[in-house]
Design a protein around this motif. Structure first.
Motif, mmCIF file in Angstrom:
data_model
loop_
_atom_site.group_PDB
_atom_site.id
_atom_site.type_symbol
_atom_site.label_atom_id
_atom_site.label_comp_id
_atom_site.label_asym_id
_atom_site.label_seq_id
_atom_site.Cartn_x
_atom_site.Cartn_y
_atom_site.Cartn_z
ATOM 1 N N ALA A 191 4.928 6.598 -3.476
ATOM 2 C CA ALA A 191 3.509 6.585 -3.814
ATOM 3 C C ALA A 191 3.090 7.975 -4.247
ATOM 4 C CB ALA A 191 2.669 6.144 -2.614
ATOM 5 N N PHE A 192 1.902 8.062 -4.841
ATOM 6 C CA PHE A 192 1.345 9.354 -5.244
ATOM 7 C C PHE A 192 0.375 9.880 -4.190
ATOM 8 C CE2 PHE A 192 2.676 6.889 -8.867
ATOM 9 C CZ PHE A 192 3.614 7.769 -9.404
ATOM 10 N N SER A 193 0.263 9.151 -3.095
ATOM 11 C CA SER A 193 -0.675 9.476 -2.025
ATOM 12 C C SER A 193 -0.457 10.884 -1.483
ATOM 13 C CB SER A 193 -0.503 8.487 -0.874
ATOM 14 O OG SER A 193 -0.672 7.164 -1.333
ATOM 15 N N LYS A 194 0.803 11.211 -1.244
ATOM 16 C CA LYS A 194 1.120 12.515 -0.652
ATOM 17 C C LYS A 194 1.378 13.555 -1.740
ATOM 18 C CE LYS A 194 1.478 10.104 3.239
ATOM 19 N NZ LYS A 194 0.518 10.115 4.347
ATOM 20 N N SER A 195 2.123 13.174 -2.793
ATOM 21 C CA SER A 195 2.518 14.164 -3.793
ATOM 22 C C SER A 195 1.317 14.662 -4.594
ATOM 23 C CB SER A 195 3.589 13.592 -4.730
ATOM 24 O OG SER A 195 3.117 12.451 -5.403
ATOM 25 N N LEU A 196 0.292 13.822 -4.791
ATOM 26 C CA LEU A 196 -0.908 14.256 -5.514
ATOM 27 C C LEU A 196 -2.098 14.434 -4.562
ATOM 28 C CD1 LEU A 196 -0.738 12.049 -8.771
ATOM 29 C CD2 LEU A 196 0.146 14.370 -8.418
ATOM 30 N N ALA A 197 -1.853 14.310 -3.264
ATOM 31 C CA ALA A 197 -2.909 14.534 -2.258
ATOM 32 C C ALA A 197 -4.084 13.569 -2.416
ATOM 33 C CB ALA A 197 -3.377 15.996 -2.290
ATOM 34 N N ILE A 198 -3.769 12.296 -2.577
ATOM 35 C CA ILE A 198 -4.806 11.282 -2.817
ATOM 36 C C ILE A 198 -4.461 9.991 -2.067
ATOM 37 C CG2 ILE A 198 -5.747 12.046 -5.029
ATOM 38 C CD1 ILE A 198 -3.600 10.108 -6.328
ATOM 39 N N THR A 199 -4.421 10.086 -0.737
ATOM 40 C CA THR A 199 -4.060 8.897 0.035
ATOM 41 C C THR A 199 -5.048 7.752 -0.162
ATOM 42 O OG1 THR A 199 -5.220 9.804 1.959
ATOM 43 C CG2 THR A 199 -2.851 10.224 1.827
ATOM 44 N N GLY A 200 -6.296 8.083 -0.548
ATOM 45 C CA GLY A 200 -7.310 7.045 -0.699
ATOM 46 C C GLY A 200 -7.292 6.330 -2.040
ATOM 47 N N PHE A 201 -6.469 6.800 -2.980
ATOM 48 C CA PHE A 201 -6.459 6.163 -4.304
ATOM 49 C C PHE A 201 -5.627 4.880 -4.307
ATOM 50 C CE2 PHE A 201 -8.144 9.074 -7.761
ATOM 51 C CZ PHE A 201 -8.945 9.787 -6.893
ATOM 52 N N ARG A 202 -4.635 4.835 -3.415
ATOM 53 C CA ARG A 202 -3.781 3.660 -3.271
ATOM 54 C C ARG A 202 -3.016 3.340 -4.569
ATOM 55 N NH1 ARG A 202 -2.655 4.444 0.460
ATOM 56 N NH2 ARG A 202 -1.754 2.435 0.967
ATOM 57 N N VAL A 203 -2.225 4.289 -4.984
ATOM 58 C CA VAL A 203 -1.322 4.049 -6.112
ATOM 59 C C VAL A 203 0.094 4.394 -5.663
ATOM 60 C CG1 VAL A 203 -0.779 4.514 -8.528
ATOM 61 C CG2 VAL A 203 -3.155 4.623 -7.757
ATOM 62 N N ASN A 208 -0.455 -1.134 -4.524
ATOM 63 C CA ASN A 208 -1.588 -0.529 -3.821
ATOM 64 C C ASN A 208 -1.034 0.436 -2.759
ATOM 65 O OD1 ASN A 208 -4.661 -0.794 -3.437
ATOM 66 N ND2 ASN A 208 -3.903 -1.076 -1.344
ATOM 67 N N GLY A 209 -0.487 1.538 -3.202
ATOM 68 C CA GLY A 209 0.099 2.525 -2.293
ATOM 69 C C GLY A 209 1.481 2.122 -1.802
ATOM 70 N N ALA A 210 2.099 3.024 -1.029
ATOM 71 C CA ALA A 210 3.413 2.712 -0.456
ATOM 72 C C ALA A 210 3.295 1.564 0.542
ATOM 73 C CB ALA A 210 4.001 3.943 0.232
ATOM 74 N N GLY A 211 2.117 1.400 1.116
ATOM 75 C CA GLY A 211 1.913 0.301 2.055
ATOM 76 C C GLY A 211 2.262 -1.041 1.442
ATOM 77 N N GLU A 212 1.699 -1.321 0.276
ATOM 78 C CA GLU A 212 2.021 -2.593 -0.375
ATOM 79 C C GLU A 212 3.460 -2.604 -0.874
ATOM 80 O OE1 GLU A 212 1.189 -5.694 -3.947
ATOM 81 O OE2 GLU A 212 0.394 -3.686 -4.174
ATOM 82 N N ALA A 213 3.941 -1.466 -1.332
ATOM 83 C CA ALA A 213 5.326 -1.402 -1.831
ATOM 84 C C ALA A 213 6.299 -1.813 -0.724
ATOM 85 C CB ALA A 213 5.633 0.004 -2.340
ATOM 86 N N ASN A 214 6.094 -1.283 0.484
ATOM 87 C CA ASN A 214 6.978 -1.637 1.599
ATOM 88 C C ASN A 214 6.826 -3.104 2.001
ATOM 89 O OD1 ASN A 214 8.252 0.872 1.973
ATOM 90 N ND2 ASN A 214 6.425 1.657 3.009
ATOM 91 N N TYR A 215 5.597 -3.575 1.955
ATOM 92 C CA TYR A 215 5.354 -4.993 2.253
ATOM 93 C C TYR A 215 6.107 -5.884 1.270
ATOM 94 C CZ TYR A 215 2.777 -9.397 1.682
ATOM 95 O OH TYR A 215 2.444 -10.716 1.497
ATOM 96 N N LEU A 216 5.994 -5.585 -0.028
ATOM 97 C CA LEU A 216 6.686 -6.396 -1.037
ATOM 98 C C LEU A 216 8.201 -6.323 -0.857
ATOM 99 C CD1 LEU A 216 4.783 -5.561 -4.375
ATOM 100 C CD2 LEU A 216 4.495 -7.570 -2.900
#
Lengths: 366, 366
Positions: free
Chosen positions: B216-228, B83-91
């Motif tokens: 994450a794809f939040s910044k590279s695809l300009a979709i911070t709200g998608f959480r991937v 669920n975004g880089a947020g979860e990636a860093n948490y894991l």
């Protein structure tokens, strides 16, 4: 650290790889249609300005939180929109444990396997209270097991896997026990729209600052893959849970939240009613066939599942795999849900082939 | 348990509620368009059969994981879609800490505030290594701070907030230090598509079982709200991380994953190139105006941010609120990023009004 990984994914993979036609009665994925407005909501979202593709509020899109709060009769600030009921239960259990008022988590046996897994992951200790044969939970048994070591009591009503629906007195008593022990009752009500008994009572009906209610749109809108759920916290517990949600996930996925909000606004009660009726018919079909096969089973009052027992065929993983290969029916091993149901198998009624599955089982066990 | 909640949401709310026009230079939300194929992907998904609306594989849609693995040159089994880089860093941080090989987390100062917040939430201890004035991290300073108590070293390159991009030698040295101390290097590379220096080096370039890369794809695809987002683990660390992901979130949101996969397949390098150029122009515009205003600043080599210092105006939350009210520019207080930048303010260049903002700042501090 070691913690249990639920077996669902393993069994589903085994069924998919089997060299024959298998009726999937493993997963809790509804096989009926989501409301039409859900698809509309996604299409609508896809054409919005790109600022709508950026971070939603961490605790969820405002219109969604407000709608949830209005429907559940709580203050908006108590609601956190989560990545499904999975995250909601994680936040709730973590919140109970981090109060440092005991580290024991009271669970039922049989139990939905994610709860013990979460308990271990969060550093808590599992303690199980056996339910009655029909799946009902005796408050007296919970009271006996509860102590000042109890951080939380986790229940699920309508229940997976037993199909039990706890009546209002049980829920009120569970809240009272939580208060007595300074514990938190975590009530997972994700099957609330699939109460076939009319007896369902939310923990929200009992006013208390010792209960957290979790839920999701996964089952009610038939979209387990969208990951939109929520937790309702007492005001004094919500802030830390919001912080954890932010630190773990930042926010939930916005397209899914938008589509769910749209679907909630546009979908009338007849949608939910029709799915409930479909499920009730499948319960009749499946249990009639189990009767014919001479199996023992619990008739569910709600949720998607039937637990059944076949003579001399205990609910081990090995037997589940054998049933996939030899009968073409995939269920879940009872042992996955705790020691009290090791002799049982769980079958999910979310397939249009319920009747065929029952016939296969009857033929196999004849 | 107490843990810090990042200040971002507070400042954004303050800016929105201000009684004047405010240029938002707080959030890291790209203001440019996502690729057209992303919208197509969502539309396409919305019309799929409803079985496609159910649980994706817990570790992510297969085509997405395979595409990530192919692009990053790793085995598919090492990839968890999060669920975004947020979860990636948490894991990643949780995985490092749960090995019970030290409980200290080495962080840089300045630091992206979610890292210390996650550290505290996970029961770890924060230890900070100050970066150079230009934001570069001296491996010698990290080596001095590292010990057998070190569970992990968390870095972010291209860096938020400094704009530093760590060269290959730094990354290789950081991996070596992690190996020496039996620690894990967690390299958050979410701004990798916004390297303006050509110097970016992924931690993946250094073979090791002591580093986890998050993105994450939040910044590279300009979709911070998608959480991937995703995390790439060494083979021996990935299984427990998958269990945690499953126990916390079950799976990520499927519509978002589907749309991202479609966008990855259909989007060529010119999309990323154009956004990088836009950002480079904004860096020029903003730093020119800062020069004119006599401010001190760090020219970013990558990411979205410029840190600047104005004489006699330290980077406190109070001063940030004053700047919103009196100058109509919202930045982030330097103190939010650690003690070394208390005198500084951070400005995000993800607004078309970069020039106007710089002029407002120049006029205000004249």
């Amino acid at each position: 650290m070691k913690y249990e990984t639920p077996l669902f994914f393993h069994v589903m993979r085994y069924a998919v790889q089997a060299d024959r036609d298998v009726i999937d009665m493993v997963s809790g994925n509804p096989d009926w249609e989501p409301p039409e407005a859900l698809r509309e909501g996604l299409h609508e979202y896809a054409d919005l300005e790109s600022d709508q593709f950026q971070y939603p509020p961490s605790d969820g899109l405002l219109e969604l939180r407000e709608e949830i709060a209005a429907r559940r009769g709580v203050d908006r600030e108590q609601v956190i929109v989560t990545n499904g009921a999975g995250e909601a239960n994680y936040l709730a259990m973590a919140r109970a444990l981090e109060r440092d008022l005991g580290s024991e988590v009271l669970l039922t046996d049989p139990v939905y396997p994610y709860y013990p897994g979460k308990t271990t992951m969060l550093g808590g200790t599992q303690r199980f209270v056996e339910t009655a044969e029909d799946g009902q939970l005796e408050p007296a048994a919970v009271r006996e097991a509860a102590s000042e070591e109890t951080a939380c009591i986790v229940v699920n009503t309508p229940n997976n896997p037993t199909g039990a629906v706890y009546p209002e007195e049980t829920m009120a008593e569970l809240v009272a026990i939580a208060e007595e022990c300074d514990a938190i009752l975590v009530s997972d009500e994700v099957y609330d729209h699939y109460d076939l008994s009319g007896e369902f009572a939310s923990a929200l009906a009992t006013e208390s600052d010792h209960r957290i209610v979790t839920n999701a749109f996964s089952k009610s809108l038939a979209i387990t893959g969208f990951r939109v759920g929520y937790a309702i916290f007492p005001p004094e517990l919500v802030e830390n849970a919001k912080s954890r949600h932010m630190l773990v996930n930042v926010a939930g996925s916005r397209p899914a939240q938008y589509a769910v909000a749209h679907a909630l606004f546009e979908t009338g009660p007849e949608y939910y009613e029709a799915n409930r009726e479909l499920l009730a018919e499948r319960v009749d079909t499946f249990t009639d066939a189990l009767d014919a096969a001479g199996a023992e089973y619990t008739r569910p009052d709600g949720a998607f599942y039937v637990m059944a027992r076949f003579d001399g065929y205990p609910g081990t993983l090995e037997n589940v795999e054998r049933l996939i290969d030899e009968a073409g029916v995939a269920g879940m091993p009872g042992e996955a849900f705790g020691s009290s149901r090791e002799a049982w198998l769980r079958f999910a009624l979310v397939t249009p082939r319920v009747e065929e599955a029952a016939q296969r089982l009857a033929a196999y066990f004849e």
